[in-house]
Motif scaffolding. Sequence first.
Motif, PDB file in Angstrom:
ATOM      1  N   LEU A  63       0.826  -1.212   0.000  1.00  0.00           N
ATOM      2  CA  LEU A  63       0.000   0.000   0.000  1.00  0.00           C
ATOM      3  C   LEU A  63       0.861   1.263   0.000  1.00  0.00           C
ATOM      4  O   LEU A  63       0.642   2.198   0.776  1.00  0.00           O
ATOM      5  CB  LEU A  63      -0.927  -0.010   1.231  1.00  0.00           C
ATOM      6  CG  LEU A  63      -1.976  -1.131   1.254  1.00  0.00           C
ATOM      7  CD1 LEU A  63      -2.424  -1.424   2.671  1.00  0.00           C
ATOM      8  CD2 LEU A  63      -3.173  -0.772   0.393  1.00  0.00           C
ATOM      9  N   GLY A  64       1.864   1.298  -0.850  1.00  0.00           N
ATOM     10  CA  GLY A  64       2.737   2.474  -0.934  1.00  0.00           C
ATOM     11  C   GLY A  64       3.696   2.536   0.243  1.00  0.00           C
ATOM     12  O   GLY A  64       4.573   1.672   0.384  1.00  0.00           O
ATOM     13  N   PRO A  65       3.535   3.530   1.121  1.00  0.00           N
ATOM     14  CA  PRO A  65       4.495   3.688   2.220  1.00  0.00           C
ATOM     15  C   PRO A  65       4.386   2.616   3.297  1.00  0.00           C
ATOM     16  O   PRO A  65       5.173   2.619   4.236  1.00  0.00           O
ATOM     17  CB  PRO A  65       4.155   5.070   2.787  1.00  0.00           C
ATOM     18  CG  PRO A  65       2.743   5.316   2.403  1.00  0.00           C
ATOM     19  CD  PRO A  65       2.548   4.619   1.091  1.00  0.00           C
ATOM     20  N   LEU A  70       2.298  -3.609   5.940  1.00  0.00           N
ATOM     21  CA  LEU A  70       0.874  -3.299   5.905  1.00  0.00           C
ATOM     22  C   LEU A  70       0.233  -3.987   4.707  1.00  0.00           C
ATOM     23  O   LEU A  70       0.830  -4.050   3.629  1.00  0.00           O
ATOM     24  CB  LEU A  70       0.694  -1.782   5.792  1.00  0.00           C
ATOM     25  CG  LEU A  70      -0.655  -1.202   6.195  1.00  0.00           C
ATOM     26  CD1 LEU A  70      -0.939  -1.472   7.670  1.00  0.00           C
ATOM     27  CD2 LEU A  70      -0.673   0.304   5.951  1.00  0.00           C
ATOM     28  N   GLY A  71      -0.949  -4.495   4.911  1.00  0.00           N
ATOM     29  CA  GLY A  71      -1.672  -5.107   3.810  1.00  0.00           C
ATOM     30  C   GLY A  71      -3.160  -5.112   4.111  1.00  0.00           C
ATOM     31  O   GLY A  71      -3.581  -4.863   5.240  1.00  0.00           O
ATOM     32  N   CYS A  72      -3.961  -5.383   3.078  1.00  0.00           N
ATOM     33  CA  CYS A  72      -5.404  -5.463   3.299  1.00  0.00           C
ATOM     34  C   CYS A  72      -6.001  -6.517   2.371  1.00  0.00           C
ATOM     35  O   CYS A  72      -5.393  -6.902   1.369  1.00  0.00           O
ATOM     36  CB  CYS A  72      -6.070  -4.113   3.088  1.00  0.00           C
ATOM     37  SG  CYS A  72      -6.014  -3.536   1.399  1.00  0.00           S
ATOM     38  N   ALA A  73      -7.178  -6.982   2.737  1.00  0.00           N
ATOM     39  CA  ALA A  73      -7.836  -8.055   1.984  1.00  0.00           C
ATOM     40  C   ALA A  73      -8.890  -7.474   1.052  1.00  0.00           C
ATOM     41  O   ALA A  73      -9.487  -6.437   1.334  1.00  0.00           O
ATOM     42  CB  ALA A  73      -8.474  -9.038   2.963  1.00  0.00           C
ATOM     43  N   GLN A 259       4.190   9.436   5.863  1.00  0.00           N
ATOM     44  CA  GLN A 259       3.092   8.990   4.995  1.00  0.00           C
ATOM     45  C   GLN A 259       2.509   7.670   5.502  1.00  0.00           C
ATOM     46  O   GLN A 259       1.300   7.433   5.398  1.00  0.00           O
ATOM     47  CB  GLN A 259       3.569   8.833   3.545  1.00  0.00           C
ATOM     48  CG  GLN A 259       4.167  10.094   2.947  1.00  0.00           C
ATOM     49  CD  GLN A 259       3.297  11.327   3.145  1.00  0.00           C
ATOM     50  OE1 GLN A 259       2.130  11.340   2.788  1.00  0.00           O
ATOM     51  NE2 GLN A 259       3.852  12.371   3.742  1.00  0.00           N
ATOM     52  N   ALA A 260       3.369   6.815   6.055  1.00  0.00           N
ATOM     53  CA  ALA A 260       2.873   5.564   6.645  1.00  0.00           C
ATOM     54  C   ALA A 260       1.956   5.885   7.820  1.00  0.00           C
ATOM     55  O   ALA A 260       0.887   5.281   7.976  1.00  0.00           O
ATOM     56  CB  ALA A 260       4.043   4.690   7.103  1.00  0.00           C
TER      57      ALA A 260
ATOM     58  N   ASN B 256      11.189   1.086  11.625  1.00  0.00           N
ATOM     59  CA  ASN B 256      10.721   2.349  12.200  1.00  0.00           C
ATOM     60  C   ASN B 256       9.402   2.803  11.575  1.00  0.00           C
ATOM     61  O   ASN B 256       8.552   3.363  12.245  1.00  0.00           O
ATOM     62  CB  ASN B 256      11.780   3.450  12.031  1.00  0.00           C
ATOM     63  CG  ASN B 256      12.585   3.647  13.317  1.00  0.00           C
ATOM     64  OD1 ASN B 256      12.966   2.672  13.955  1.00  0.00           O
ATOM     65  ND2 ASN B 256      12.835   4.894  13.694  1.00  0.00           N
ATOM     66  N   CYS B 257       9.247   2.544  10.262  1.00  0.00           N
ATOM     67  CA  CYS B 257       7.998   2.882   9.595  1.00  0.00           C
ATOM     68  C   CYS B 257       6.832   2.128  10.223  1.00  0.00           C
ATOM     69  O   CYS B 257       5.772   2.702  10.477  1.00  0.00           O
ATOM     70  CB  CYS B 257       8.077   2.487   8.119  1.00  0.00           C
ATOM     71  SG  CYS B 257       8.177   3.862   7.000  1.00  0.00           S
TER      72      CYS B 257
END
Lengths: 369, 369
Positions: A63-65, A70-73, A259-260, B256-257
Amino acid sequence: MAICCCYYTPANFRIPQSTQVSSADPRLRCNLSLPSRTPISLAEPDPICTSVKAFAPATVANLGPGFDFLGCAVDGLGDTVSISVDSKVHPGEISISNISGDNAKKLRKDPLWNCAGIAAIEVMKMLGIRSVGLSLSLEKGLPLGSGLGSSAASAAAAAVAVNGIFGNKLGVEELVLASLKSEEKVSGYHADNVAPAIMGGFVLIRSYEPLDLIPLKFPSEKDLFFVLVCPDFEAPTKKMRAALPTEIAMPHHVWNCSQAGALVASVLQGDLVGLGKALSSDKIVEPKRAPLIPGMEAVKKAALEAGAFGCTISGAGPTAVAVTDNEERGKEIGKHMVEAFFREGNLKACANVKQLDRVGARLINSTKH
Amino acid sequence: MAICCCYYTPANFRIPQSTQVSSADPRLRCNLSLPSRTPISLAEPDPICTSVKAFAPATVANLGPGFDFLGCAVDGLGDTVSISVDSKVHPGEISISNISGDNAKKLRKDPLWNCAGIAAIEVMKMLGIRSVGLSLSLEKGLPLGSGLGSSAASAAAAAVAVNGIFGNKLGVEELVLASLKSEEKVSGYHADNVAPAIMGGFVLIRSYEPLDLIPLKFPSEKDLFFVLVCPDFEAPTKKMRAALPTEIAMPHHVWNCSQAGALVASVLQGDLVGLGKALSSDKIVEPKRAPLIPGMEAVKKAALEAGAFGCTISGAGPTAVAVTDNEERGKEIGKHMVEAFFREGNLKACANVKQLDRVGARLINSTKH
């Protein structure tokens, strides 16, 4: 049935100090490797049905930053695994009886070399299954190497199915750990696909030792659609990973970190404009990977011009993912993205508009004794 | 009164494309530099009172993995600025009449070289004040160079006070921009102190061009206490900044992100355990700065052993900040941290236990005509 013996120790699970016991304590020795939330059961469980079927959704990682954590379903796309008690299979073992789908021929039926097989074996080990043999059938709904968490969906569906046939003794963390064993073999020890494939919604992977997962609830009253545009192009994860920088300049680090943070805040606050902006903002990974996917930069531009809130590469690519709040607009955005892939990248592509999956891998059918 | 003329253009404010006009349009020329949310007023405002007093709170910037983009405000510690209409001061100018507090002698009364003075001048410029002279008095409640946003508190209090005396024409963003002018001169163009000093609570600085601030609401029903332990030690911001790495290895960047994302999630979800864990998790900045503050590592250890949810360096230091949910426990934690500074760093220190400030800079008194 046999008493569970301590032959499974997930390499990446740290035992909390408070639960550490001396080896002289036989009561806990077997279960030391399992998280405390798992019901402690020394007996090997019986199957509660003769067969089950489980579905696990596609996932968008990074998801970019949110790179690597990070992920999503995504609902409506995914893999399905059926598991049956099979007296012809050696007790404690699993056999893959069938693989269907467009890419079936590319997948091996040896369970030690198949994502669903590896995860299924891990769950059997965790449960201490030694008296029952299982047969596994995989319906491969996702394309391979597309950046939509294909391997994770197979693993998650298999893990949930095996757990289901034995009465759902394992918790979410164990299922993620079991599926991670599969990911480790095919693409690296990353949970940003398997965690959302199992848990649904958005999931932040905070740490691996110990495994620490944070579900990020996107408000239920809000709509979120993903426009997934998959070009006819191979982007091997290894090659896409090799393109990454090994060192990051401090200003870029601070930028991506902020951004994250903004991405996480946007998810929790249901701020689609903010989510899209964050999705599009990566200055570290996307700039290195996008040039390796013909037309990707034009595709992103086309998505934004067509009204998408944001757009980036899904996982390691080559699928491009854009976000919007409306299915019809999503189809229009997808059309423009497909055109851009063809015009600028000379690639055929297909678009899907799918909602956020808030459930994760689930049993969809079971046959009782 | 005179018509406002276009002599102020904040360097870091981008004009949205939709509001860009040709220089032939006299109606908008004056206000091009102001964000659209500001009420457009061509007339120089009259003062609505003869004097006002404003308070701005201390702030904790960085918060571990939130380096350079996250900060929060702390109630009960801060600076106070009084502004009066003064016929003896040249119209359109400001004079600093008095500075009180322990460190008063270290501060200059020339408004061009004083944080409160610089921010006050910027607000006067933004409002187009040319017919009224002002007198400013600063009560310096915060120690200098302590890592508690001392310069930001002076600037924020002054910006809010000048805005207040002219009827609060400017919005939050303009006040942050005005205060940033001051920060730029003394410590660099960073809003992670001034934004929370003005807005209260937690604030994420998403970007500077354009300025994009995200308030992160910590749930109102939850208590959050900061244990602020300030040692008798100078840690100049420049030296602390010079200690930072210029390049970050990818695994540390990802770590860190993810912790920054977890920090944001913990704030929004009111998860104090998660917040503390994230606060303590920085692998990039704190490891470089902590060794420059004698005893800091032992202080962190002492805080955690005494039950703090997390501990790190506040801003660029030397203040150590720990978090807890209980004032009494906070005092106990503070005692252990003070002892550790003395024992391991040979430094005297004082502890304060303060709540999250949810309001930000505010007018606390005004005298009408």
